[in-house]
Design a protein around this motif. Structure first.
Motif, mmCIF file in Angstrom:
data_model
loop_
_atom_site.group_PDB
_atom_site.id
_atom_site.type_symbol
_atom_site.label_atom_id
_atom_site.label_comp_id
_atom_site.label_asym_id
_atom_site.label_seq_id
_atom_site.Cartn_x
_atom_site.Cartn_y
_atom_site.Cartn_z
ATOM 1 N N CYS A 101 -3.396 3.776 -8.090
ATOM 2 C CA CYS A 101 -2.417 4.030 -8.340
ATOM 3 C C CYS A 101 -2.771 3.256 -10.282
ATOM 4 O O CYS A 101 -3.887 2.565 -9.615
ATOM 5 C CB CYS A 101 -1.050 3.790 -8.225
ATOM 6 N N THR A 155 -1.994 5.777 4.083
ATOM 7 C CA THR A 155 -2.056 5.228 2.779
ATOM 8 C C THR A 155 -3.307 4.659 2.257
ATOM 9 O O THR A 155 -3.506 5.492 0.927
ATOM 10 C CB THR A 155 -1.584 4.433 2.037
ATOM 11 N N SER A 177 0.461 -0.922 0.277
ATOM 12 C CA SER A 177 -0.243 0.222 -0.091
ATOM 13 C C SER A 177 0.843 0.948 0.083
ATOM 14 O O SER A 177 0.389 2.410 -0.589
ATOM 15 C CB SER A 177 -0.710 -0.147 1.608
ATOM 16 N N GLY A 178 1.925 1.078 0.881
ATOM 17 C CA GLY A 178 2.796 2.558 0.585
ATOM 18 C C GLY A 178 3.428 2.662 -0.785
ATOM 19 O O GLY A 178 3.735 3.847 -0.627
ATOM 20 N N ARG A 185 1.309 5.382 -3.428
ATOM 21 C CA ARG A 185 1.570 6.762 -3.722
ATOM 22 C C ARG A 185 1.607 7.360 -5.122
ATOM 23 O O ARG A 185 1.692 8.337 -5.383
ATOM 24 C CB ARG A 185 2.474 7.658 -2.343
ATOM 25 N N ALA A 232 -5.501 1.598 -2.198
ATOM 26 C CA ALA A 232 -5.072 1.786 -1.257
ATOM 27 C C ALA A 232 -5.900 1.653 -0.126
ATOM 28 O O ALA A 232 -6.416 2.801 0.271
ATOM 29 C CB ALA A 232 -3.264 2.421 -0.185
ATOM 30 N N CYS A 258 -3.950 -3.234 -0.587
ATOM 31 C CA CYS A 258 -4.488 -3.044 -1.475
ATOM 32 C C CYS A 258 -5.819 -3.579 -2.195
ATOM 33 O O CYS A 258 -5.783 -4.963 -2.318
ATOM 34 C CB CYS A 258 -3.668 -3.117 -2.680
ATOM 35 N N GLU A 298 -5.675 6.470 -1.037
ATOM 36 C CA GLU A 298 -4.399 6.837 -2.469
ATOM 37 C C GLU A 298 -4.722 5.070 -3.577
ATOM 38 O O GLU A 298 -4.885 4.420 -3.275
ATOM 39 C CB GLU A 298 -2.875 6.175 -1.888
ATOM 40 N N ARG A 312 -10.192 10.133 -4.154
ATOM 41 C CA ARG A 312 -9.434 9.394 -3.346
ATOM 42 C C ARG A 312 -9.993 10.362 -2.312
ATOM 43 O O ARG A 312 -10.071 9.588 -1.045
ATOM 44 C CB ARG A 312 -8.428 10.383 -3.396
#
Length: 196
Positions: free
Chosen positions: A78, A73, A40-41, A44, A68, A90, A76, A111
Motif C-alpha cells: 500500500c 497478507t 499488516s491486514g 490490503r 506486509a 510491516c 501485499e 507483489r
C-alpha cells in the motif's frame, strides 16, 4: 535492459527502509493518540488514509510504500496517504527524491514475487532484508524525474478522489438516515452539502 538503466535493489530507491513496531499495550499513554497505526491486514488497501488504531508517536511519513511481511497478507503493498506508524509486520520503503510513484508501482507489480520469497513452517513470513534486497531495474535520474512529475500527479489525483469519496460516503451515511426518518428536510440537507 533499457539504455542508462541499471540493476539494483528496492533499497536503492529509498532514503531508508524501516520495520514497524508495536508499543506496549499495557502503557496507556502510547495509545489513542492522533497518529494512525497500520497493521499488516490493512495493507490490503492500495492507498491507506486511516487505520483502526492510533498511537502517540510519529514514525513513517506519507508517501511511504508499505509491504506486509507476515501471514496471509505477506507481499501485499500500500501507499500511505498520511503520516502513519506501523506494527512489526510491516516494512516501510521511504522513497528517495522523485521515487514515490515509481517505487509504489514497482513494488505493487512485484507483489507475487515478494510473496514467493516468504518462508516459515507455521506461517509464511518475509523480513526487511528480503524486501529491501529485492532486485529491480532502476531508471536514470532524468527518467525518474519525468515519471514522478507525470505519474506522481496521477497518484495525487487518485488520493484526492479517494478522500472525496470517503467524505461523500460519510455525508451519505450521516444525512440519509436523517432524511428518511424526517429529522432533516431536503432544503436543510442541500444547505449542509453546499457548506462542504
Amino acid at each position: 535492459m533499457p539504455r542508462g538503466w541499471q540493476g539494483g535493489n528496492l533499497e536503492d530507491c529509498c532514503m531508508r527502509v524501516e520495520s514497524g513496531g508495536t508499543p506496549k499495550r499495557s502503557v496507556a499513554e502510547y495509545w489513542n493518540g492522533n497518529i494512525s497505526w497500520l497493521t499488516s491486514g490493512e495493507v490490503r488497501n492500495p492507498i491507506v488514509f486511516d487505520t483502526k488504531e492510533t498511537i502517540t508517536e510519529l514514525r513513517v511519513k506519507e508517501g511511504t510504500t508499505v509491504v506486509a511481511m507476515y501471514g496471509a497478507t505477506a507481499g501485499e503493498v500500500c501507499l500511505l496517504a498520511q503520516p502513519t506508524t506501523a506494527n512489526q509486520a510491516c516494512c516501510g520503503l521511504i522513497p528517495s527524491k522523485n521515487f514515490r510513484a515509481f517505487l509504489f508501482f514497482c513494488v505493487r507489480r512485484e507483489r507475487e514475487n515478494l510473496a514467493a520469497k516468504s518462508s516459515g513452517s507455521a506461517q509464511q513470513n518475509l523480513n526487511k532484508g528480503l524486501v529491501s534486497g529485492h532486485q529491480v531495474l532502476i531508471p536514470t535520474d532524468v527518467i525518474i524525474a519525468v515519471y514522478e512529475s507525470i505519474v506522481g500527479e496521477l497518484v495525487n489525483s487518485w488520493i484526492s478522489n479517494e478522500k472525496q469519496a470517503q467524505t461523500l460516503a460519510t455525508l451519505r451515511d450521516t444525512l440519509l438516515p436523517r432524511l428518511i426518518s424526517g429529522q432533516l428536510r431536503l432544503p436543510e440537507a442541500e444547505a449542509l452539502l453546499e457548506s462542504v
